[in-house]
Design an enzyme around this catalytic site. Structure first.
Site, PDB file in Angstrom:
ATOM      1  CG  HIS A 171      97.416  47.522  25.213  1.00 38.75           C
ATOM      2  ND1 HIS A 171      96.524  48.196  24.402  1.00 38.75           N
ATOM      3  CD2 HIS A 171      97.813  48.438  26.150  1.00 38.75           C
ATOM      4  CE1 HIS A 171      96.383  49.442  24.826  1.00 38.75           C
ATOM      5  NE2 HIS A 171      97.157  49.610  25.883  1.00 38.75           N
ATOM      6  CG  HIS A 182      87.872  48.041  19.731  1.00 33.02           C
ATOM      7  ND1 HIS A 182      87.272  48.573  20.854  1.00 33.02           N
ATOM      8  CD2 HIS A 182      89.125  48.576  19.699  1.00 33.02           C
ATOM      9  CE1 HIS A 182      88.120  49.386  21.454  1.00 33.02           C
ATOM     10  NE2 HIS A 182      89.247  49.404  20.784  1.00 33.02           N
ATOM     11  CG  ASP A 203      96.094  47.505  16.304  1.00 37.26           C
ATOM     12  OD1 ASP A 203      96.991  48.343  16.465  1.00 37.26           O
ATOM     13  OD2 ASP A 203      95.326  47.143  17.210  1.00 37.26           O
TER      14      ASP A 203
END
Length: 468
Positions: A303, A349, A404
């Protein structure tokens, strides 16, 4: 038409001739600068709207569940109501109906700044209304007023061992702040459940106000020899106070922090941290306990640690290939990563099927402020090459970069090189979304979450499969 309905309509009309009218309507939905007063007006209207909806459609089916969904982490199961944001596979996140570019355009900014203030996003998440500068200023001052930490939490933070992970310290300190919970106190005194949301609101406001102080103290203790975080300045916004307490005075870093805290705030309700806070909160645990639980989920490698893994991978790439890397060598390195059974961190994702708009706005920030940074150039080169390689491999449902893939590079550029700390920043931001929703969960009387579990034998019997 309700204020929340206006916020839902506005994004669809922003490109039309009525855009200016809709924006004005949304901005002027409430003149009050007190967020609780605005909520007090909105709550009964939303309660009535949902009550009527449930009366008419409560027994209506909204989908089917397959065996794969049950074994696959409940991916795709429509099982949660989450009001503050919705994630579209092609468009990305929308906060109360507004895309990230729209939020960047419409939300108030600091004097001389270009990025939205997180206070404005929180107001939007809670109310569905684009706030005025006066409303955002009120929120900045209100959080500054509530920011002080109780002495036992300061003592606790100062006595943690230096080898205790920053996220462990963050979660523990948030749990310890539960001593200040207005909701826990009111519940123990028998408060009427119709007033639950008011005390959850007070706790959420207090917690958001205190999180930068907790996070900054952890940073100073671990990486700056325990130096003082200084005092909160009531004339500065939430992000500016945070960067000052961290020890960073570069205005561009403060602008980056405003952007970072805004775009990491919410990503609908099914991700681990959002779902955890919703689940724990449904037991009527107070916001401190609910959010601390969410942070324990965020600390997991699947996460909140992804941006750290991106930097580790980029550093290894640089070390092996050197400075200037040809596209051909880059492709070979990516293929070697994939053939070794690993993934390219920062790509793909669970929901998105296009480039994450949170990646895009960080890329735009980098193009403007650090276009010649070697690490940014590497990230930009990867953006050009990785998707094609992943498409060629044929396994990835989404070959595009996520948030990210970029955030760690920006933080490194401005001198924040302590990768173990990055998830704490993520946590400070995520409070805005999950606590805004927690207030509404109590206002709307959402019950204890209790799905039905089944054994494998039970599932086999249900679908008529032979066991064994």
């Amino acid at each position: 038409m309700s204020f929340l309905s206006i916020s839902r309509l506005a994004p669809r009309l922003l490109s039309s001739k009525n855009a200016a009218c809709v924006v004005v309507a949304a901005r002027n939905a409430s003149a009050s600068t007190n967020l609780k007063d605005v909520l007090s007006d909105l709550v009964p209207k939303e309660q009535s709207r949902i009550k009527n909806f449930k009366q008419q459609y409560g027994k209506t089916s909204i989908g089917q569940i397959t065996v794969d969904m049950v074994y696959g982490g409940m991916r795709g199961v429509k099982g949660l109501v989450y009001e503050t944001s919705v994630l579209d596979p092609d468009e990305g996140i929308r906060f109360r109906g507004y895309s990230i570019p729209e939020c960047q355009q419409l939300l108030p900014k600091a004097p001389g700044g270009e990025e939205p203030l997180p206070e404005g996003l929180f107001w939007l998440l809670v109310t569905g209304q684009v706030p005025t500068e006066e409303q955002v200023s009120w929120l900045s001052k209100e959080w500054a007023k509530r920011a002080a930490l109780p002495s036992h939490v300061v003592t606790m933070l100062d006595n943690f061992p230096t080898n205790l992970h920053p996220m462990s310290q963050f979660s523990a300190a948030i749990t310890a702040l539960n001593s200040e919970s207005s909701f826990a106190r009111a519940y123990s005194e028998g408060v009427n459940k119709a007033k639950y949301w008011e005390f959850v609101y007070e706790d959420s406001m207090d917690l958001i106000a205190k999180l930068p102080c907790v996070a900054a103290k952890i940073y100073r203790n671990l990486y700056r020899e325990g130096s003082s975080i200084g005092a909160i300045d009531s004339n500065l916004d939430w992000s500016h106070n945070f960067t000052n307490m961290l020890g960073y005075t570069e205005p561009q870093f403060t602008e980056l922090m405003r952007l970072y805290l805004t775009i990491h705030s919410d990503h609908e309700g099914g991700n681990v941290s959002a779902h955890t806070s919703h689940l724990v909160g449904s037991a009527l645990s107070d916001p401190y306990l609910s959010f601390s639980a969410a942070m324990n989920g965020l600390a997991g490698p699947l996460h909140g640690l992804a941006n750290q893994e991106v930097l580790v991978w980029l550093t290894a790439l640089q070390k092996e290939l050197g400075g200037e890397v040809s596209d051909e060598k880059m492709r070979d390195y990516i293929w070697n990563t994939l053939k070794s059974g690993r993934v390219v961190p920062g790509y793909g994702h669970a929901v998105l099927r296009k480039t994450d708009p949170r990646y895009t706005c960080q890329r735009e920030f980098a193009l403007k402020h650090l276009p010649n940074d070697p690490m940014f150039k590497l990230v930009a080169q990867l953006y050009k090459i990785v998707p094609n390689v992943l498409l060629e491999q044929g396994k990835a449902k989404n070959p595009w970069p996520n948030v990210d893939a970029h955030s760690g590079v920006l933080l490194q550029y401005y001198g924040m090189t302590e990768m173990n700390y990055y998830t704490v920043l993520f946590g400070v931001s995520r409070a805005l979304g999950v606590l805004a929703q927690l207030v509404w969960s109590r206002a709307l009387g959402f019950p204890l979450e209790r799905p039905k579990s089944m054994s494998t034998d039970g599932l086999m019997a249900l679908v008529g499969a032979k066991s064994g």
